[in-house]
Design a protein around this motif. Structure first.
Motif, PDB file in Angstrom:
ATOM      1  N   LEU A 276       0.694  -1.183  -0.128  1.00 48.58           N
ATOM      2  CA  LEU A 276      -0.010   0.115   0.027  1.00 48.58           C
ATOM      3  C   LEU A 276       0.772   1.248  -0.049  1.00 48.58           C
ATOM      4  CD1 LEU A 276      -2.982   1.088   0.259  1.00 48.58           C
ATOM      5  CD2 LEU A 276      -2.528   1.217   2.546  1.00 48.58           C
ATOM      6  N   ARG A 277       0.831   2.090  -1.010  1.00 46.26           N
ATOM      7  CA  ARG A 277       1.448   3.245  -1.202  1.00 46.26           C
ATOM      8  C   ARG A 277       0.568   4.291  -0.691  1.00 46.26           C
ATOM      9  NH1 ARG A 277       5.645   1.904  -5.565  1.00 46.26           N
ATOM     10  NH2 ARG A 277       5.721  -0.234  -5.845  1.00 46.26           N
ATOM     11  N   ILE A 278       1.019   5.081   0.472  1.00 42.18           N
ATOM     12  CA  ILE A 278       0.251   6.144   0.665  1.00 42.18           C
ATOM     13  C   ILE A 278       0.557   7.514   0.460  1.00 42.18           C
ATOM     14  CG2 ILE A 278      -0.761   6.983   2.983  1.00 42.18           C
ATOM     15  CD1 ILE A 278       0.089   4.449   4.174  1.00 42.18           C
ATOM     16  N   GLY A 279      -0.226   8.098  -0.615  1.00 43.69           N
ATOM     17  CA  GLY A 279       0.075   9.476  -0.768  1.00 43.69           C
ATOM     18  C   GLY A 279      -0.768  10.683  -0.172  1.00 43.69           C
ATOM     19  N   TYR A 280      -0.171  11.797   0.075  1.00 42.22           N
ATOM     20  CA  TYR A 280      -1.059  12.655   0.763  1.00 42.22           C
ATOM     21  C   TYR A 280      -0.612  14.088   0.126  1.00 42.22           C
ATOM     22  CZ  TYR A 280       3.810  13.427   2.550  1.00 42.22           C
ATOM     23  OH  TYR A 280       5.307  13.468   2.475  1.00 42.22           O
ATOM     24  N   LEU A 281      -1.533  15.155   0.646  1.00 36.82           N
ATOM     25  CA  LEU A 281      -1.064  16.534   0.600  1.00 36.82           C
ATOM     26  C   LEU A 281      -1.102  17.137   1.563  1.00 36.82           C
ATOM     27  CD1 LEU A 281      -2.901  19.156  -2.148  1.00 36.82           C
ATOM     28  CD2 LEU A 281      -2.691  19.576   0.536  1.00 36.82           C
ATOM     29  N   ARG A 282      -0.089  17.905   2.060  1.00 39.96           N
ATOM     30  CA  ARG A 282       0.096  18.475   3.345  1.00 39.96           C
ATOM     31  C   ARG A 282       0.502  19.815   3.393  1.00 39.96           C
ATOM     32  NH1 ARG A 282       4.736  18.695   5.831  1.00 39.96           N
ATOM     33  NH2 ARG A 282       5.925  17.237   4.552  1.00 39.96           N
ATOM     34  N   ILE A 283      -0.089  20.667   4.233  1.00 38.97           N
ATOM     35  CA  ILE A 283       0.200  22.078   4.206  1.00 38.97           C
ATOM     36  C   ILE A 283       0.727  22.066   5.896  1.00 38.97           C
ATOM     37  CG2 ILE A 283      -0.194  24.496   4.521  1.00 38.97           C
ATOM     38  CD1 ILE A 283      -1.910  24.103   2.293  1.00 38.97           C
ATOM     39  N   GLY A 284       2.209  22.503   6.244  1.00 32.95           N
ATOM     40  CA  GLY A 284       2.450  22.355   7.462  1.00 32.95           C
ATOM     41  C   GLY A 284       2.441  20.944   8.241  1.00 32.95           C
ATOM     42  N   ASP A 285       1.743  20.810   9.350  1.00 33.52           N
ATOM     43  CA  ASP A 285       1.736  19.609   9.937  1.00 33.52           C
ATOM     44  C   ASP A 285       0.252  19.053   9.542  1.00 33.52           C
ATOM     45  OD1 ASP A 285       4.029  19.666  11.119  1.00 33.52           O
ATOM     46  OD2 ASP A 285       3.285  20.720  12.946  1.00 33.52           O
ATOM     47  N   LYS A 286      -0.579  19.693   8.766  1.00 30.00           N
ATOM     48  CA  LYS A 286      -1.804  19.000   8.410  1.00 30.00           C
ATOM     49  C   LYS A 286      -2.028  18.632   7.230  1.00 30.00           C
ATOM     50  CE  LYS A 286      -6.262  19.735   9.416  1.00 30.00           C
ATOM     51  NZ  LYS A 286      -7.045  19.041  10.511  1.00 30.00           N
ATOM     52  N   VAL A 287      -2.476  17.381   7.174  1.00 27.61           N
ATOM     53  CA  VAL A 287      -2.648  16.527   6.024  1.00 27.61           C
ATOM     54  C   VAL A 287      -4.122  16.806   5.701  1.00 27.61           C
ATOM     55  CG1 VAL A 287      -2.808  14.144   4.867  1.00 27.61           C
ATOM     56  CG2 VAL A 287      -0.863  14.846   6.570  1.00 27.61           C
ATOM     57  N   LEU A 288      -4.252  17.167   4.397  1.00 27.88           N
ATOM     58  CA  LEU A 288      -5.676  17.836   3.983  1.00 27.88           C
ATOM     59  C   LEU A 288      -6.282  16.727   3.178  1.00 27.88           C
ATOM     60  CD1 LEU A 288      -5.022  21.411   3.012  1.00 27.88           C
ATOM     61  CD2 LEU A 288      -5.860  20.438   5.343  1.00 27.88           C
ATOM     62  N   ALA A 289      -5.604  15.968   2.435  1.00 21.89           N
ATOM     63  CA  ALA A 289      -6.013  14.770   1.645  1.00 21.89           C
ATOM     64  C   ALA A 289      -5.180  13.807   1.380  1.00 21.89           C
ATOM     65  CB  ALA A 289      -6.482  15.605   0.085  1.00 21.89           C
ATOM     66  N   THR A 290      -5.810  12.613   1.118  1.00 23.04           N
ATOM     67  CA  THR A 290      -4.919  11.233   0.682  1.00 23.04           C
ATOM     68  C   THR A 290      -5.499  10.556  -0.201  1.00 23.04           C
ATOM     69  OG1 THR A 290      -6.060   9.702   2.295  1.00 23.04           O
ATOM     70  CG2 THR A 290      -4.541  11.048   3.333  1.00 23.04           C
ATOM     71  N   PHE A 291      -4.535  10.004  -1.057  1.00 21.62           N
ATOM     72  CA  PHE A 291      -4.810   8.991  -2.028  1.00 21.62           C
ATOM     73  C   PHE A 291      -3.947   8.009  -2.040  1.00 21.62           C
ATOM     74  CE2 PHE A 291      -7.479  12.108  -4.153  1.00 21.62           C
ATOM     75  CZ  PHE A 291      -8.517  11.375  -4.732  1.00 21.62           C
ATOM     76  N   SER A 292      -4.436   6.751  -1.786  1.00 18.92           N
ATOM     77  CA  SER A 292      -3.409   5.622  -1.524  1.00 18.92           C
ATOM     78  C   SER A 292      -3.668   4.313  -2.325  1.00 18.92           C
ATOM     79  CB  SER A 292      -3.152   5.430  -0.036  1.00 18.92           C
ATOM     80  OG  SER A 292      -2.972   6.412   0.566  1.00 18.92           O
ATOM     81  N   GLY A 293      -2.834   3.716  -2.800  1.00 20.33           N
ATOM     82  CA  GLY A 293      -2.895   2.361  -3.562  1.00 20.33           C
ATOM     83  C   GLY A 293      -1.911   1.456  -3.903  1.00 20.33           C
ATOM     84  N   THR A 294      -2.159   0.657  -4.788  1.00 19.17           N
ATOM     85  CA  THR A 294      -1.120  -0.554  -5.137  1.00 19.17           C
ATOM     86  C   THR A 294      -0.573  -0.095  -6.445  1.00 19.17           C
ATOM     87  OG1 THR A 294      -2.680  -2.075  -5.692  1.00 19.17           O
ATOM     88  CG2 THR A 294      -2.051  -2.057  -3.260  1.00 19.17           C
ATOM     89  N   LEU A 295       0.727  -0.584  -6.779  1.00 20.15           N
ATOM     90  CA  LEU A 295       1.168  -0.524  -8.195  1.00 20.15           C
ATOM     91  C   LEU A 295       1.495  -1.773  -8.590  1.00 20.15           C
ATOM     92  CD1 LEU A 295       2.192   0.947 -10.617  1.00 20.15           C
ATOM     93  CD2 LEU A 295       4.265   1.335  -9.335  1.00 20.15           C
ATOM     94  N   CYS A 296       0.595  -2.249  -9.410  1.00 19.76           N
ATOM     95  CA  CYS A 296       0.513  -3.831  -9.993  1.00 19.76           C
ATOM     96  C   CYS A 296       0.529  -3.844 -11.604  1.00 19.76           C
ATOM     97  CB  CYS A 296      -0.267  -4.674  -9.423  1.00 19.76           C
ATOM     98  SG  CYS A 296      -0.643  -6.380  -9.863  1.00 19.76           S
ATOM     99  N   HIS A 297       1.622  -4.480 -12.145  1.00 23.61           N
ATOM    100  CA  HIS A 297       1.538  -4.649 -13.658  1.00 23.61           C
ATOM    101  C   HIS A 297       1.092  -3.276 -14.099  1.00 23.61           C
ATOM    102  CE1 HIS A 297       1.811  -8.741 -13.820  1.00 23.61           C
ATOM    103  NE2 HIS A 297       0.622  -8.902 -13.145  1.00 23.61           N
ATOM    104  N   ASN A 298       1.981  -2.216 -13.717  1.00 24.31           N
ATOM    105  CA  ASN A 298       1.997  -0.744 -14.564  1.00 24.31           C
ATOM    106  C   ASN A 298       0.563  -0.191 -14.276  1.00 24.31           C
ATOM    107  OD1 ASN A 298       3.722   0.916 -15.486  1.00 24.31           O
ATOM    108  ND2 ASN A 298       3.177   0.432 -17.578  1.00 24.31           N
ATOM    109  N   ARG A 299      -0.125  -0.535 -13.444  1.00 25.86           N
ATOM    110  CA  ARG A 299      -1.482   0.099 -13.120  1.00 25.86           C
ATOM    111  C   ARG A 299      -1.240   0.754 -11.477  1.00 25.86           C
ATOM    112  NH1 ARG A 299      -6.848  -0.113 -15.077  1.00 25.86           N
ATOM    113  NH2 ARG A 299      -6.150  -1.649 -16.624  1.00 25.86           N
ATOM    114  N   LEU A 300      -1.487   1.921 -11.425  1.00 20.86           N
ATOM    115  CA  LEU A 300      -1.590   2.466 -10.077  1.00 20.86           C
ATOM    116  C   LEU A 300      -3.081   2.443  -9.551  1.00 20.86           C
ATOM    117  CD1 LEU A 300      -0.167   3.587  -7.564  1.00 20.86           C
ATOM    118  CD2 LEU A 300      -0.294   5.907  -8.603  1.00 20.86           C
ATOM    119  N   GLY A 301      -3.458   1.600  -8.700  1.00 25.95           N
ATOM    120  CA  GLY A 301      -5.092   1.373  -8.395  1.00 25.95           C
ATOM    121  C   GLY A 301      -5.340   2.296  -7.237  1.00 25.95           C
TER     122      GLY A 301
END
Length: 406
Positions: A276-301
């Motif tokens: 599970l690859r955990i992606g985020y948008l952060r300003i300072g110490d505040k994480v405002l949004a996350t999009f996370s998924g797996t990378l399998c067979h050249n597809r980020l799901g």
């Protein structure tokens, strides 16, 4: 009787019953297939990893994902994985189907492993083998799985008709359209993609929101690095998602077992397709949004996404994070950014690939119809509601009013 036997769990007893008598010889159009049905994932790890590397699949069909799911989500409930592995007469590996046991009412069934937390479900077939299986072959093999496990039905939902250009053999069995479809972005030239999918006015609006958001601090886009950061971000996701689901009046599927499962796959390393690859948008110490998924067979799901409760949500940090990840994936040469199952405005904006899905409700014996007929009818009704531009918004609004809470 030994003291060990006295304390065997139901899952251990079920595993011994499934494993008894060894492989089953099944006559198919491909010749005689040696079918092994097991709940012991470690015993099929080598075959599984070899097949997942060459067969069309997503992260939830990979070994480490399934192994973590079995330990954290099945074993505590006394349920079992049911892995069906088929070899040709010459020993060549033909397929691996990852199932799990469940009960519908008091009747035992099999369904895809981890289906509640997977966007897409499918079996793994060796290259060249998928097209050779007939409906009769699949029915005969599934009947043996049912006989061995005692399952009266196979509830096989959210299956793609094809994946990575390979037709899904299970589509040859009786099926119906699933309530929702999957949505993905075909990547390549990002500038061209962005200009095609968004008008000049829409692009300008998003750029203004980015500038406005940056007034509160530098925008940081990133991916979790190391166990400590991954687990901290995952806890933030659980908290954010719990509030979102509560406000919508939707049951929170991230119970203690599911959270333990995600913590394990978030700690996997390197290019593991189960990670599970955990992606985020952060300003300072505040994480405002996350999009996370797996990378399998050249597809980020995308598997998980969430938004923080914050007045800056007016500047659409989730949309900005999505744009950044799609642009980044394009630059890395990834083929698809898959946003998952279920219609949503951001998917309509970005996605040029709509993946129709199908459900199969298959009785494996006379009692199975007590399960399959009502479930199939309920799924058809759900599809009609979700497909309606008037009924579905009203149903979602009613759900929020009746069950939503702060």
């Amino acid at each position: 009787m030994s003291s060990t036997a006295l304390f065997r769990t139901e899952a251990e007893i079920a595993r011994r019953l499934i494993e008894s008598n060894g492989p089953i010889a099944v006559t198919t159009s491909l010749g005689r297939v040696s079918l092994r049905i097991t709940g012991d994932l470690a015993s099929v790890e080598e075959d599984w990893k070899r097949l997942q590397a060459i067969a069309p699949c997503t992260g939830p069909q990979t070994f480490d994902w399934a192994s973590a799911w079995a330990r954290h989500c099945l074993e505590p409930q006394g349920r079992e994985p049911v892995i069906a592995v088929g070899h040709a007469a010459d020993g060549a590996l033909l397929f691996l189907w990852p199932f799990e046991t469940a009960n519908v009412g008091s009747l035992p069934v099999i369904k895809w492993l981890g289906v509640e937390h997977a966007n897409y479900n499918m079996g793994l077939f060796a290259p060249g083998a998928a097209s050779k299986f007939t409906a009769g072959d699949l029915s005969a093999l599934l009947a043996e799985v049912g006989r061995k496990t005692g399952a009266v039905a196979a509830i096989l939902t959210a299956q793609p008709f094809e994946w990575d250009g390979v037709r899904n053999p299970f589509a040859k069995l009786p099926h119906q359209a699933a309530p929702s479809s999957g949505y993905a972005v075909r990547l390549g030239d990002f500038a061209k993609l962005y200009a095609t999918r968004f008008s000049k006015r829409s692009r300008g609006t998003l750029e203004r929101k980015a500038r406005k958001l940056a007034e509160s601090g530098a925008i940081v886009y990133g991916w979790a690095e190391g166990d400590e950061e991954a687990l901290a971000l995952l806890e933030l996701f659980f908290a954010q998602k719990s509030r979102q689901l509560a406000a919508m009046g939707v049951k929170d599927i991230f119970d203690a077992h599911a959270r333990a499962f995600y913590r394990e796959i978030a700690r996997l390393k390197g290019d593991n397709p189960s990670r599970l690859r955990i992606g985020y948008l952060r300003i300072g110490d505040k994480v405002l949004a996350t999009f996370s998924g797996t990378l399998c067979h050249n597809r980020l799901g995308v598997a998980l996404s969430s938004l923080a409760e914050d007045e800056r949500q007016r500047q659409s940090p989730g949309a900005l994070l999505l744009k950044h990840q799609i642009e980044e994936a394009s630059a890395k040469g990834i083929a698809f950014y898959d946003i998952g199952v279920g219609a949503a405005r951001h998917k309509d904006e970005w996605c040029d690939v709509v993946q129709p899905l199908f459900d199969s409700f298959l009785a494996l014996g006379p009692q199975g119809y007590l399960v399959t007929l009502p479930l199939a009818a309920a799924a058809r009704l759900k599809r009609r509601i979700k497909s309606s531009r008037t009924v579905w918004p009203l149903a979602a609004q009613l759900r929020r009013r009746l069950f939503g809470r702060e």
